[in-house]
Design an enzyme around this catalytic site. Structure first.
Site, mmCIF file in Angstrom:
data_model
loop_
_atom_site.group_PDB
_atom_site.id
_atom_site.type_symbol
_atom_site.label_atom_id
_atom_site.label_comp_id
_atom_site.label_asym_id
_atom_site.label_seq_id
_atom_site.Cartn_x
_atom_site.Cartn_y
_atom_site.Cartn_z
ATOM 1 N N GLU A 161 50.452 -35.546 79.120
ATOM 2 C CA GLU A 161 51.133 -34.506 78.323
ATOM 3 C C GLU A 161 51.975 -35.073 77.177
ATOM 4 O O GLU A 161 53.165 -34.780 77.053
ATOM 5 C CB GLU A 161 51.959 -33.599 79.257
ATOM 6 C CG GLU A 161 51.057 -32.966 80.311
ATOM 7 C CD GLU A 161 51.785 -32.130 81.363
ATOM 8 O OE1 GLU A 161 53.002 -31.973 81.267
ATOM 9 O OE2 GLU A 161 51.106 -31.641 82.283
ATOM 10 N N ASN A 202 45.805 -37.424 79.554
ATOM 11 C CA ASN A 202 45.569 -36.161 80.265
ATOM 12 C C ASN A 202 46.540 -35.101 79.740
ATOM 13 O O ASN A 202 47.723 -35.380 79.533
ATOM 14 C CB ASN A 202 45.836 -36.436 81.763
ATOM 15 C CG ASN A 202 45.453 -35.326 82.686
ATOM 16 O OD1 ASN A 202 44.315 -34.846 82.645
ATOM 17 N ND2 ASN A 202 46.382 -34.896 83.537
ATOM 18 N N HIS A 238 44.377 -25.638 83.172
ATOM 19 C CA HIS A 238 45.145 -24.602 83.880
ATOM 20 C C HIS A 238 44.947 -23.305 83.081
ATOM 21 O O HIS A 238 45.650 -23.054 82.095
ATOM 22 C CB HIS A 238 46.631 -24.975 83.935
ATOM 23 C CG HIS A 238 46.909 -26.151 84.810
ATOM 24 N ND1 HIS A 238 46.738 -26.117 86.179
ATOM 25 C CD2 HIS A 238 47.326 -27.405 84.514
ATOM 26 C CE1 HIS A 238 47.050 -27.294 86.693
ATOM 27 N NE2 HIS A 238 47.412 -28.098 85.702
ATOM 28 N N GLU A 267 42.534 -30.630 86.394
ATOM 29 C CA GLU A 267 43.518 -29.865 87.188
ATOM 30 C C GLU A 267 43.183 -28.374 87.155
ATOM 31 O O GLU A 267 44.062 -27.524 86.993
ATOM 32 C CB GLU A 267 44.933 -30.069 86.629
ATOM 33 C CG GLU A 267 45.355 -31.518 86.515
ATOM 34 C CD GLU A 267 46.805 -31.713 86.081
ATOM 35 O OE1 GLU A 267 47.575 -30.738 86.044
ATOM 36 O OE2 GLU A 267 47.151 -32.868 85.774
ATOM 37 N N ASP A 269 42.602 -24.606 87.464
ATOM 38 C CA ASP A 269 42.857 -23.371 88.210
ATOM 39 C C ASP A 269 42.779 -22.214 87.222
ATOM 40 O O ASP A 269 42.898 -22.412 86.019
ATOM 41 C CB ASP A 269 44.163 -23.371 89.039
ATOM 42 C CG ASP A 269 45.378 -23.934 88.333
ATOM 43 O OD1 ASP A 269 45.430 -23.869 87.090
ATOM 44 O OD2 ASP A 269 46.296 -24.425 89.024
#
Ligand code: G3I
Length: 352
Positions: A161, A202, A238, A267, A269
């Site tokens: 990030e 990432n 996400h 990651e 979702d």
């Protein structure tokens, strides 16, 4: 039949079988049904899940974690606050537990994460450091942690990030004190400590082509040109139904491949505003299938990891009140339509 309807019919049947609710010869024949990992492997990909230490005492949970996936990411156990809680004092308890569990299940590990602005120990975040001091602290942390897990993990999210939404550098302790060079340094130190680990940058909200993913593209190109050891870009993914599907995902993955980099969805979702309805769950299922198909369509997209697999342990409700139901298994560990859509997506595509 339209693609989505087909998906839903298949979704229901597979969910019943997976939940143990279907009986008779057809169900028995499917007892040895392929897992997400089995199907991903047919494409030369992996299918992974994050997990976290407190959940590991839940045996119904670990049974599925150990059988359905072939890649595991520790959700918290390898972060700085957990691994170097006091300066120079390292604690591998949580990370080791997950690595050992993964090994017992013949799973690989995406290690997460070395350099981040969040979940830092107080001794680190509460002090004013000179550049020289902080550089030494960072080098020691990376070198010690990567050496500890050398040969035991497939990859590292080296820097997590680093950019803002507009593509400018995030003003973290690392950037403010060390300047943008901390990223190349971190990659080099990690490579020295484990030359075989695949090294990633990432981030979230870089699934679509846009200012933030452009910033990664520019940085990656520059790092590659300078010979800095960068192997891949992790797109966290996400996603949220209310913000729309990132339609340029496949193009975006492809442009990183063209730089000679791996990509991974790291990651995943797909959250929604609660309550979950059949309609929202169907849309969610289609998104899971679509993002998996995007990865399978791009040769250097190496795999998909979901950010834990069950709503029981999802981070979403605590961070986004009123939202949730983001994962392919519900809170009772019953597969949702998204699970069957994933199976179907992994079954259908030809190998690229
Ligand atoms: O360890 C303490 C515990 O002692 C305390 O009792 C408890 C009370 O709330 O909190 C525990 O800490 C929590 C920690 O997870 C460990 O469970 C924090 O409150 C909680 O904020 C923290 O959340 C983690 C989050 O990162 C922090 O930003 C999530 O579990 C984790 O899934 C999440 O993961 C991040 C990725 O690393 C990077 N990308 C985004 C992703 C989602 O935020």
């Amino acid at each position: 039949m339209p693609k989505t309807r087909l998906r839903l019919a298949g979704a229901l049947a597979a969910a019943l079988v997976a939940a143990g609710l279907a009986t008779g010869p057809a169900a028995q024949a499917q007892e040895h049904r392929p897992t997400l990992a089995d199907l991903a492997q047919r494409h030369g990909r992996y299918f992974g899940s994050a997990t976290d230490n407190p959940e590991l005492t839940d045996s119904a949970y670990t049974k599925i974690l150990g059988s359905e996936f072939d890649m595991i990411t520790p959700g918290n156990g390898m972060k700085w606050y957990a691994t170097e809680p006091r300066q120079g004092v390292f604690d591998w308890t949580d990370g080791d537990r997950i690595v050992n569990l993964a090994r017992r299940h013949h799973q690989r590990v995406r290690a997460h994460t070395l350099v981040w602005h969040s979940q830092l120990p107080d001794w680190l975040s509460s002090k004013e450091w000179t550049a020289g001091e902080l550089r030494a602290v960072l080098k020691k942390h990376i070198t010690t942690e990567v050496r500890h897990y050398r040969g035991k993990v497939y990859s590292w999210d080296v820097v997590n990030e680093a950019f803002n939404e507009d593509g400018s550098y995030r003003e973290t302790i690392w950037y403010k004190t060390l300047g943008p060079g901390y990223i190349a340094d971190a990659l080099r130190w990690a490579h020295q400590a484990d030359p075989h680990a695949r090294l990633y940058l990432n981030d979230y909200n870089i699934e679509a082509v846009g200012p933030k993913s452009d910033a990664y593209h520019r940085l990656a190109e520059e790092l590659k040109a300078r010979g800095v050891p960068l192997d891949g870009i992790g797109l966290q993914a996400h996603l949220a139904l209310q913000y729309g599907y990132p339609a340029t995902l496949e193009d975006n993955l492809r442009r990183f491949s063209r730089l000679g980099l791996d990509t991974a969805l790291t990651e995943v979702d797909v959250r929604m505003q609660l309550p979950a309805t059949d309609e929202k769950l169907a849309e969610q299922a289609a998104w899971y299938a679509d993002l998996t198909e995007a990865c399978l369509a791009v040769r250097r997209c190496v795999g998909v990891t979901i950010w834990d697999y069950t709503d029981k342990y999802s981070w979403i409700p605590a961070f986004f009140p009123g939202e949730g139901a983001a994962l392919p298994w519900d809170e009772r560990l019953t597969p949702k339509p998204a699970y069957s859509a994933l199976l179907e997506a992994l079954r259908q595509r030809t190998v690229t």
